[in-house]
Design a protein around this motif. Sequence first.
Motif, PDB file in Angstrom:
ATOM      1  N   GLU A 152     -11.972  10.295 -13.114  1.00  0.00           N
ATOM      2  CA  GLU A 152     -12.530   9.015 -12.664  1.00  0.00           C
ATOM      3  C   GLU A 152     -13.922   9.175 -12.086  1.00  0.00           C
ATOM      4  O   GLU A 152     -14.224   8.723 -10.983  1.00  0.00           O
ATOM      5  CB  GLU A 152     -11.599   8.362 -11.639  1.00  0.00           C
ATOM      6  CG  GLU A 152     -10.264   7.958 -12.249  1.00  0.00           C
ATOM      7  CD  GLU A 152      -9.421   7.078 -11.337  1.00  0.00           C
ATOM      8  OE1 GLU A 152      -9.555   7.202 -10.114  1.00  0.00           O
ATOM      9  OE2 GLU A 152      -8.646   6.269 -11.869  1.00  0.00           O
ATOM     10  N   GLU A 174      -3.604   7.585 -17.162  1.00  0.00           N
ATOM     11  CA  GLU A 174      -2.975   7.041 -15.954  1.00  0.00           C
ATOM     12  C   GLU A 174      -2.745   5.556 -16.167  1.00  0.00           C
ATOM     13  O   GLU A 174      -3.600   4.884 -16.729  1.00  0.00           O
ATOM     14  CB  GLU A 174      -3.858   7.195 -14.702  1.00  0.00           C
ATOM     15  CG  GLU A 174      -4.014   8.603 -14.216  1.00  0.00           C
ATOM     16  CD  GLU A 174      -4.864   8.713 -12.947  1.00  0.00           C
ATOM     17  OE1 GLU A 174      -4.911   7.746 -12.156  1.00  0.00           O
ATOM     18  OE2 GLU A 174      -5.483   9.772 -12.775  1.00  0.00           O
ATOM     19  N   HIS A 195      -3.443   8.484  -3.491  1.00  0.00           N
ATOM     20  CA  HIS A 195      -4.778   8.979  -3.156  1.00  0.00           C
ATOM     21  C   HIS A 195      -5.493   8.051  -2.182  1.00  0.00           C
ATOM     22  O   HIS A 195      -6.078   8.487  -1.190  1.00  0.00           O
ATOM     23  CB  HIS A 195      -5.619   9.149  -4.420  1.00  0.00           C
ATOM     24  CG  HIS A 195      -7.047   9.392  -4.092  1.00  0.00           C
ATOM     25  ND1 HIS A 195      -7.464  10.550  -3.508  1.00  0.00           N
ATOM     26  CD2 HIS A 195      -8.137   8.585  -4.189  1.00  0.00           C
ATOM     27  CE1 HIS A 195      -8.761  10.459  -3.272  1.00  0.00           C
ATOM     28  NE2 HIS A 195      -9.189   9.287  -3.682  1.00  0.00           N
ATOM     29  N   THR A 206      -4.494   5.724  -0.004  1.00  0.00           N
ATOM     30  CA  THR A 206      -3.981   5.506   1.353  1.00  0.00           C
ATOM     31  C   THR A 206      -3.318   6.743   1.953  1.00  0.00           C
ATOM     32  O   THR A 206      -3.085   6.778   3.169  1.00  0.00           O
ATOM     33  CB  THR A 206      -2.928   4.377   1.358  1.00  0.00           C
ATOM     34  OG1 THR A 206      -1.845   4.769   0.489  1.00  0.00           O
ATOM     35  CG2 THR A 206      -3.515   3.056   0.887  1.00  0.00           C
TER      36      THR A 206
END
Length: 476
Positions: free
Chosen positions: A179, A374, A430, A432
């Motif tokens: 990403e 994903e 990832h 939180t």
Amino acid sequence: AEDKREFPADFLWGGAVAAHQIEGAYQEGGKGLAITDLFTLGDKDHPRKITETIEASEYYPEHVASDFYHRYPEDIKLLAEMGFKCFRTSISWPRIFPQGDELEPNEAGLKFYDDVFDECLKYGIEPIVTLSHFELPLHLVQEYGGWRDRRLIEFFARFAEVCFKRYHNKVKYWMTFNEINNQTNFEVSGHLYTNSGIVPEAGEDREKLMYQAAHYELVASAQAVQIGHQIDPEMQVGAMIAMCPIYPLTAKPEDILFAQRAMQTRYWFADVHANGFYPRWMKHFFAKKGFDLDITAADLKQLQAGTVDYIGFSYYMSFATKYQGQADFNENRDLVDNPYVKTTEWGWQIDPVGLRYALNWFTDRYHLPLFIVENGMGAYDQLTEDHQVHDDYRIKYMQDHIIQMKRAVLDDGVKLLGYTPWGCIDLVAHGTGEMSKRYGFIYVDSDDHGHGTFDRYRKDSFFWYKNVIASNGAEL
Ligand code: P53
């Protein structure tokens, strides 16, 4: 869903995780600290803090995560039971180079991934590997300021080369930076830090920092592609893009134009990865902004020589935007709610049709194979007394997305390599740091603070997905 058609015979059904979110064992096997080892627990209203040292009063979810480091044989056996054809994970950079700038790798780290990949291959599960999934060695931040520093290109290329040489007989599909385009939202410190290890100083232009770091990462990625192909021409090295299509809120021409610029701003990373050069608008944009970036002629050659073999992407949600006189698109400021879609409990817009849109958009733009690496919906699950999880909401989300995926492949002719839904085994979220924001088919008995037995249980979605794979997508 009455669309009983099957996917192509070689379609790679599987699931995805990332080293730091699942492994734990953050100090075992000679591993150095990753930046994510200093991310505290947050929740949907409180962002995670990033501390400079490990503080006794804080909780750091990645230190234990799902304890995959010790339990991977059991986990992979469960994936095999579901019929997985592939399994995506990342190689934690500081397991291989604890500080990031060493010349020689850490053998214990290399051995761990040999063991994980061998365990997969034992069941005919093909490992799909991301080199850098937010696991930058902390030392590279402390000593070099992260991707501010051009020398990281060399460190990353060495890491890539070591991994390619060691695993090319076990791993065909690779991705460089997970990403990479999340940092488009440079105003959110968490993105600049997780993508690039950059902590902006007061008064620094974050936007310029982001473009410079992203440039170095793209050059490093292009080098990795070339190194990979030299080591083994069979190896497929891809990009990894967070795809959230940005729609215009209305058909008003100004909204359409602004949404086009929003898409250019969020996806130029993919343009460089796939085309090997910067899109034309960016030269004017950099000049207008007065950014004098360190982009050399040699860099531009590297970009051209190291274009990716495929586009891997995540898809969770879509965005919308509206023109209100802005000069440029700013992701932190310019997104608006889309009245036509619902959201998850964390406010992520649920938009299955957007996945078909994205698949077509990527195909038209790059003419490359795609890989959905994903997809999924974070949700609170309830474990019943008899260890079941009735996650019909998760099944519904995935059904709706797979239907659109099927239409893109079978009706639109998109070349799609496979589908690896996110967090197939429950892991640390990832954004939180919550364990309770779950994605998995496999429940991990641990709470947000790492209390629990860590035993694994099959959710209802486990049996559902097993049948999806067995029927090659005919039975959803
Ligand atoms: P969590 C933003 C937008 C889309 C995907 O996210 C994102 C992010 C950043 O949080 O991240 C990806 O765990 C990322 C994974 C992450 C997953 O989405 O916050 O590649 O590491 O876990 C889901 O619910």
